[in-house]
Design a protein around this motif. Structure first.
Motif, PDB file in Angstrom:
ATOM      1  N   LEU A 159       0.823  -1.211   0.000  1.00 11.69           N
ATOM      2  CA  LEU A 159       0.000   0.000   0.000  1.00 11.69           C
ATOM      3  C   LEU A 159       0.857   1.260   0.000  1.00 11.69           C
ATOM      4  O   LEU A 159       0.479   2.279  -0.572  1.00 11.69           O
ATOM      5  CB  LEU A 159      -0.940   0.003   1.208  1.00 11.69           C
ATOM      6  CG  LEU A 159      -1.969  -1.116   1.226  1.00 11.69           C
ATOM      7  CD1 LEU A 159      -2.961  -0.909   2.346  1.00 11.69           C
ATOM      8  CD2 LEU A 159      -2.695  -1.212  -0.100  1.00 11.69           C
ATOM      9  N   ARG A 211      -7.285   4.463  -3.832  1.00  9.82           N
ATOM     10  CA  ARG A 211      -8.585   4.736  -3.249  1.00  9.82           C
ATOM     11  C   ARG A 211      -9.661   3.934  -3.984  1.00  9.82           C
ATOM     12  O   ARG A 211     -10.518   3.296  -3.380  1.00  9.82           O
ATOM     13  CB  ARG A 211      -8.851   6.236  -3.373  1.00  9.82           C
ATOM     14  CG  ARG A 211      -9.913   6.713  -2.459  1.00  9.82           C
ATOM     15  CD  ARG A 211      -9.872   8.222  -2.362  1.00  9.82           C
ATOM     16  NE  ARG A 211     -11.197   8.668  -2.013  1.00  9.82           N
ATOM     17  CZ  ARG A 211     -11.794   9.700  -2.566  1.00  9.82           C
ATOM     18  NH1 ARG A 211     -11.169  10.422  -3.467  1.00  9.82           N
ATOM     19  NH2 ARG A 211     -13.012  10.022  -2.209  1.00  9.82           N
ATOM     20  N   GLY A 225     -10.118   0.572  -2.951  1.00  4.76           N
ATOM     21  CA  GLY A 225     -10.653   0.364  -1.613  1.00  4.76           C
ATOM     22  C   GLY A 225      -9.677   0.663  -0.490  1.00  4.76           C
ATOM     23  O   GLY A 225      -9.931   0.315   0.657  1.00  4.76           O
ATOM     24  N   VAL A 226      -8.561   1.308  -0.804  1.00  3.71           N
ATOM     25  CA  VAL A 226      -7.585   1.632   0.236  1.00  3.71           C
ATOM     26  C   VAL A 226      -8.013   2.925   0.926  1.00  3.71           C
ATOM     27  O   VAL A 226      -8.260   3.930   0.264  1.00  3.71           O
ATOM     28  CB  VAL A 226      -6.177   1.834  -0.376  1.00  3.71           C
ATOM     29  CG1 VAL A 226      -5.182   2.177   0.710  1.00  3.71           C
ATOM     30  CG2 VAL A 226      -5.763   0.598  -1.137  1.00  3.71           C
ATOM     31  N   GLY A 275     -18.767   5.123  -4.600  1.00  5.91           N
ATOM     32  CA  GLY A 275     -18.348   5.600  -3.282  1.00  5.91           C
ATOM     33  C   GLY A 275     -17.419   6.787  -3.312  1.00  5.91           C
ATOM     34  O   GLY A 275     -16.838   7.141  -2.289  1.00  5.91           O
ATOM     35  N   PHE A 276     -17.259   7.434  -4.464  1.00  7.62           N
ATOM     36  CA  PHE A 276     -16.358   8.590  -4.519  1.00  7.62           C
ATOM     37  C   PHE A 276     -17.046   9.876  -4.072  1.00  7.62           C
ATOM     38  O   PHE A 276     -16.396  10.841  -3.735  1.00  7.62           O
ATOM     39  CB  PHE A 276     -15.797   8.778  -5.932  1.00  7.62           C
ATOM     40  CG  PHE A 276     -14.538   8.009  -6.162  1.00  7.62           C
ATOM     41  CD1 PHE A 276     -13.318   8.520  -5.764  1.00  7.62           C
ATOM     42  CD2 PHE A 276     -14.572   6.750  -6.743  1.00  7.62           C
ATOM     43  CE1 PHE A 276     -12.148   7.812  -5.953  1.00  7.62           C
ATOM     44  CE2 PHE A 276     -13.409   6.029  -6.944  1.00  7.62           C
ATOM     45  CZ  PHE A 276     -12.193   6.563  -6.541  1.00  7.62           C
ATOM     46  N   HIS A 295     -16.961   5.813   1.187  1.00  2.00           N
ATOM     47  CA  HIS A 295     -15.633   5.618   0.618  1.00  2.00           C
ATOM     48  C   HIS A 295     -15.735   4.457  -0.374  1.00  2.00           C
ATOM     49  O   HIS A 295     -16.559   3.564  -0.173  1.00  2.00           O
ATOM     50  CB  HIS A 295     -14.649   5.272   1.746  1.00  2.00           C
ATOM     51  CG  HIS A 295     -13.212   5.237   1.301  1.00  2.00           C
ATOM     52  ND1 HIS A 295     -12.654   4.151   0.673  1.00  2.00           N
ATOM     53  CD2 HIS A 295     -12.228   6.166   1.414  1.00  2.00           C
ATOM     54  CE1 HIS A 295     -11.374   4.425   0.405  1.00  2.00           C
ATOM     55  NE2 HIS A 295     -11.098   5.629   0.846  1.00  2.00           N
ATOM     56  N   PRO A 296     -14.921   4.460  -1.437  1.00  2.41           N
ATOM     57  CA  PRO A 296     -14.965   3.326  -2.367  1.00  2.41           C
ATOM     58  C   PRO A 296     -14.866   1.977  -1.646  1.00  2.41           C
ATOM     59  O   PRO A 296     -15.454   0.991  -2.100  1.00  2.41           O
ATOM     60  CB  PRO A 296     -13.743   3.567  -3.258  1.00  2.41           C
ATOM     61  CG  PRO A 296     -13.576   5.032  -3.269  1.00  2.41           C
ATOM     62  CD  PRO A 296     -13.995   5.518  -1.912  1.00  2.41           C
ATOM     63  N   ALA A 297     -14.142   1.941  -0.529  1.00  4.65           N
ATOM     64  CA  ALA A 297     -14.021   0.680   0.212  1.00  4.65           C
ATOM     65  C   ALA A 297     -15.391   0.149   0.622  1.00  4.65           C
ATOM     66  O   ALA A 297     -15.618  -1.063   0.625  1.00  4.65           O
ATOM     67  CB  ALA A 297     -13.129   0.873   1.434  1.00  4.65           C
ATOM     68  N   ASP A 298     -16.324   1.053   0.973  1.00  3.28           N
ATOM     69  CA  ASP A 298     -17.671   0.617   1.370  1.00  3.28           C
ATOM     70  C   ASP A 298     -18.393  -0.013   0.188  1.00  3.28           C
ATOM     71  O   ASP A 298     -19.082  -1.023   0.330  1.00  3.28           O
ATOM     72  CB  ASP A 298     -18.499   1.815   1.863  1.00  3.28           C
ATOM     73  CG  ASP A 298     -17.865   2.471   3.081  1.00  3.28           C
ATOM     74  OD1 ASP A 298     -17.198   1.749   3.843  1.00  3.28           O
ATOM     75  OD2 ASP A 298     -18.023   3.689   3.238  1.00  3.28           O
ATOM     76  N   ILE A 358     -16.988  -1.394  -2.444  1.00  2.00           N
ATOM     77  CA  ILE A 358     -16.332  -2.659  -2.776  1.00  2.00           C
ATOM     78  C   ILE A 358     -16.791  -3.754  -1.819  1.00  2.00           C
ATOM     79  O   ILE A 358     -17.068  -4.883  -2.228  1.00  2.00           O
ATOM     80  CB  ILE A 358     -14.794  -2.487  -2.737  1.00  2.00           C
ATOM     81  CG1 ILE A 358     -14.352  -1.560  -3.864  1.00  2.00           C
ATOM     82  CG2 ILE A 358     -14.089  -3.832  -2.853  1.00  2.00           C
ATOM     83  CD1 ILE A 358     -12.931  -1.071  -3.739  1.00  2.00           C
ATOM     84  N   PHE A 373     -15.726  -0.503  -9.598  1.00  4.15           N
ATOM     85  CA  PHE A 373     -15.763   0.585 -10.569  1.00  4.15           C
ATOM     86  C   PHE A 373     -14.528   0.564 -11.461  1.00  4.15           C
ATOM     87  O   PHE A 373     -13.416   0.462 -10.984  1.00  4.15           O
ATOM     88  CB  PHE A 373     -15.847   1.900  -9.796  1.00  4.15           C
ATOM     89  CG  PHE A 373     -15.822   3.150 -10.642  1.00  4.15           C
ATOM     90  CD1 PHE A 373     -16.630   3.262 -11.757  1.00  4.15           C
ATOM     91  CD2 PHE A 373     -15.008   4.203 -10.293  1.00  4.15           C
ATOM     92  CE1 PHE A 373     -16.610   4.424 -12.523  1.00  4.15           C
ATOM     93  CE2 PHE A 373     -14.988   5.364 -11.050  1.00  4.15           C
ATOM     94  CZ  PHE A 373     -15.790   5.469 -12.163  1.00  4.15           C
ATOM     95  N   ALA A 424      -6.065  -4.032   0.554  1.00  6.59           N
ATOM     96  CA  ALA A 424      -6.632  -2.732   0.900  1.00  6.59           C
ATOM     97  C   ALA A 424      -7.111  -2.638   2.342  1.00  6.59           C
ATOM     98  O   ALA A 424      -6.846  -1.665   3.032  1.00  6.59           O
ATOM     99  CB  ALA A 424      -7.767  -2.406  -0.061  1.00  6.59           C
TER     100      ALA A 424
END
Lengths: 335, 498
Positions: free
Chosen positions: A209, A221, A224-225, B300-301, B320-323, B325, B331, B356
């Motif tokens: 990372l 990002r 998902g980071v 999530g951006f 957040h994009p993590a959510d 994913i 995406f 991640a």
């Protein structure tokens, strides 16, 4: 048909060196050592002046001994530079840890004082991490600021502990000044440390990372980071490394002062850069930084031997850093 | 100095070769452009087109071969010298300096204002003010300004690289017209595009690259497309074959994704639609109708200003994009550069999502990763000869890496924003096939494309967004380009009862 062999070969050599950036650096290090031996015969190869041993373990031990704290601080720079950051508070943090440890150990004992010292360092790292990872202040500004604040705090702290006196834990003295088989005991700390950092960079998710954030934070990002988590952890880790370096340095120098490790800061940045770490992020190697630290120590010895005035020494030191970096960029074709 | 020169080509590049380490990007590329001629430079993904362009424009020096402009060696090897000898490139990404005004950008390149304004007006941008800052202008406008600047600097040879990709249709028309006029005035034009419709409309000849070699030079006439594709691919394929059979719309009552009155500044007004598992839902819209905001919210951006997203019937929101994913929404952005770690390896790019989460910061799970990464690479047929650094891959292969990442991770809902922009026919077809296959396996795919012809090839249904609202939902079998185009412009469908 048209692949000129020389072009091919030089491209291939460039790529090989690029993938193994440590090799030209080691060659340069050896070159410097040869120069040193020519200037002062017998310094490194005592056999020529009749002493025993092919190489002077004393001299090599000394070189390594003083390169260790520099290389540890360079680890702070390599790790933060991977994310296109920097840790300018590392020198101060090392000083804080050393000073706090030396002044606290008469009061609370050795073990707790080391813990307190590491926590004080980690606290600075936490502030760095929150500032650069969450509030998004540029790490250069953030760590410069926290470094100054920590220096100020240290001066205030000094007034409270001025009467308690200082005591350097025996363990740190052993680590800092002792030798085993001619080699400095600091290696007992440094070798596991170096393996740990190399492993972290290459074989851990966290290391991946760091590279990802430095190469393209948007892409990280998207994958998902959560970059703030990584940055907070990174700056805390960097400060803990700096604190460890400070403790080792304390055992080496044996006199705690308010600016003990501060002069090591800029050489640590130089060691990282010479070692092939890009300040723009995404590329770096700790192995290179270790060799970089050794090179800086040898250059320092070289300039001392030349008996130059301090001003000229610093100037030449700066010039050599620029030259080495430029040469390195030329050879490997990277920035 | 007159007659002989006249019959000679303006630009003559011959026997160009270039290698990058073991990868031989070009072995024998050639190109001739005469005055008044528009030549299409065509080539499949990885054929060496980008390298050839870089050599022509001076960004790279060839290992072998020469480039002549008006019979004199163009000092290729430096972009400034290539420019000075009269070859002006215009790229997909406008080369304007973002923090300066339009006027300052013109000053920097020494372009005179009058002809620039004249060209820009002719290209269809009328309300341009010279004091506007570049950052404040939309991308489509910037492309036009960039072209206007190139035209105003009296080019001998214009090199237009994917200029019309993602330009709105009305601007494309103007661009083609102006480029034709410029050629008629004696300028040579090299035209790079993946759109056959434009090429057959505009170009006089086509030069086709395959595997680093120029394999054919054809005169453009009706029906030449098949021949060009054949040359590009080295084998005959049916260009307009639908990928796979339409998967029947599943009868499951809850949609995978249900979008309800979503809105966001500045463009998205009120968008509602359902996306079912097992289907590929197309999104058709002209540039800037709110589709960017829609994809950013779903990935999530950014957050919506109002409206709701339901996933399998449950309300969700992503900070957040993590959510996103974590909920299986993945995406692929329109710009590859946004998604890739250019200097890292193919493996690292694909495996990035595995590391991640904070819980996976420890030692890498090599075996687990290798297996999945390898599977994804094979599935997408990524050419891994230059896998050490993603930036050394061709554009199409880079695009495949951005998709392979989610394939390796395991995708439930795939959000594709113009995934085929600027890549060749063969790679496009692989992407359609992959998308269809994912849908068959139960994934849901949202597929925005700026090329209307792709809708019937890849999708089951398509929504059309105009002015931030869904104005129509069209079945793939009815989705001819005319129908889609009318809808995209907000026109009523012909022949419906309405």
């Amino acid at each position: 048909m048209k692949d000129t062999p020389t072009v091919q070969a030089s491209v291939r050599l460039g790529r090989y060196l690029r993938d193994n950036p440590v090799i030209p650096l080691i060659a340069f290090l050896l070159l410097l050592i040869v120069a040193l031996e020519i200037m002062k015969p017998g310094m490194i190869m005592p056999i020529r002046v009749g002493r025993n041993g092919i190489f002077s373990t004393f001299w090599i031990g000394n070189l390594i001994k003083f390169a260790i704290p520099l290389a540890m601080l360079a680890a702070c720079q390599v790790l933060t530079m991977l994310t296109s950051g920097i840790d300018l508070s590392a020198g101060v943090v090392a000083t804080v840890a050393a000073f706090v440890c030396a002044t606290a150990s008469p009061l609370v004992g050795v073990g707790p004082s080391i813990l307190i010292a590491l926590s004080a360092g980690a606290l600075v790292g936490l502030v760095n991490g929150i500032g650069s990872g969450i509030i998004r202040v540029h790490p250069l500004i953030m760590t410069l600021g926290t470094g100054l604040i920590a220096t100020g705090c240290l001066q205030v702290y000094q007034r409270f502990v001025i009467s308690t006196g200082t005591e350097i834990p025996g363990f740190l003295l052993w680590l800092g000044t002792g030798r085993t088989l001619g080699m400095p005991n600091g290696l007992f700390l440094f070798i596991p440390f170096a393996i740990g950092i190399l492993g972290l960079m290459r074989y851990s998710g966290f290391g991946r990372l760091l590279f990802a954030l430095g190469s393209n934070e948007h892409a990280a990002r998207l994958s998902g980071v959560r970059s703030w988590q990584v940055l907070v952890a990174l700056y805390v880790l960097s400060s803990i490394i700096a604190s460890l370096a400070g403790l080792l340095y304390l055992g080496m120098i044996r006199t705690p002062s308010l600016s003990l490790a501060n002069p090591l800061l800029l050489p640590s940045v130089a060691a990282a850069v010479i070692g092939g770490t890009s300040i723009f992020g995404g590329r770096g190697s700790f192995g290179g930084a270790i060799v970089g630290a050794l090179i800086l120590r040898v250059i320092d010895t070289l300039l001392t031997l030349l008996q130059m005035p301090q001003g000229a020494r610093i100037m030449i030191f700066g010039l050599i850093i620029l030259a080495v970096t430029a040469m390195y960029v030329r050879i490997t074709g990277q920035r | 100095m007159t007659n002989v020169q006249h019959s000679n080509p303006i630009l003559d590049a011959a026997s160009i070769a270039k290698s990058f380490g073991p990868v031989r990007a070009l072995t024998d590329a050639r190109l001739r452009v005469s005055a008044g001629e528009i030549v299409a430079l065509l080539g499949a993904n990885g054929a060496g087109k980008s390298t050839f362009v870089k050599i022509l424009t001076g960004a790279l020096s060839p290992d072998y071969g020469r480039v002549l402009i008006r019979g004199k060696p163009a000092n290729v090897g430096s972009p400034a010298k290539a420019r000075a000898s009269g070859l002006i490139p215009v790229y997909q990404e406008p080369s304007l300096i973002p923090d300066l005004s339009v006027f300052e950008n013109l000053r920097l390149s020494g372009t005179s204002v009058e002809p620039f304004l004249e060209f820009v007006t002719k290209l269809g941008i009328e309300d341009i003010r010279l004091e506007d800052e570049i950052t404040s202008l939309p991308l489509a406008t910037l492309r036009i300004l960039d072209l206007g600047r190139a035209l105003a600097s009296n080019p001998q040879v214009l090199l237009l690289d994917e200029l019309t990709a993602a330009l709105p249709t009305d601007l494309v028309e103007n661009v083609l017209k102006v480029v034709r006029e410029q050629a008629d005035a004696g300028c040579g034009v090299i035209y790079i595009s993946h759109r056959f419709s434009e090429i057959s409309l505009l170009c006089d000849r086509a030069s086709v690259l395959r595997d680093g070699q120029t394999v054919g030079e054809l005169v453009i006439k009706p029906g030449v497309e098949e021949h060009v594709v054949e040359l590009m691919l080295g084998a005959k394929i049916d260009l307009y074959q639908r990928e796979g059979l339409s998967s029947a719309l599943p009868n499951s009552s809850t949609p995978r994704l249900s979008i309800k009155s979503l809105s966001a500044e500045p463009k998205l007004e009120d968008v509602s639609f359902n996306l079912y598992s097992g289907e590929v839902l197309g999104v058709v819209a002209l540039e800037g109708q709110g589709q960017d905001e829609l994809f950013e919210i779903l990935s999530g951006f950014r957050r919506q200003t109002s409206g709701a997203i339901e996933l399998n019937g449950n309300l969700v929101s992503f900070a957040h994009p993590a959510d996103a994913i974590a909920k299986g929404l993945m995406f692929v952005p329109g710009d590859r550069a946004d998604a890739l770690l250019a200097e890292r390896s193919v493996h690292e790019n694909i495996a990035l999502p595995f590391s991640a989460a904070g819980s996976s910061w420890g030692p890498l799970k090599r075996r687990f990763e290798n297996e999945r990464v390898k599977h994804a690479i094979e599935k997408l047929q990524i050419d891994t000869r230059a896998q050490g650094e993603v930036r050394r891959l061709s554009g199409g292969n880079q695009q495949k890496v951005t998709i392979a990442r989610w394939l390796a991770k395991g995708v439930e809902t795939l959000l594709l924003l113009d995934p085929t922009r600027g890549i060749d026919v063969r790679t496009k077809r692989q992407i359609y096939r992959l998308v269809r296959e994912l849908a068959t396996q139960g994934a849901a795919v949202l597929f925005y494309t700026s090329e209307l012809g792709e809708i019937p090839l890849a999708c089951d249904r398509t929504i059309v967004i105009f002015n931030g609202r869904v104005v129509d939902i069209i079945d793939a079998k009815d989705a001819t380009e005319q129908v889609l185009m009318r809808a995209a412009y907000g026109l009523e469908r012909q022949g419906t009862e309405a």
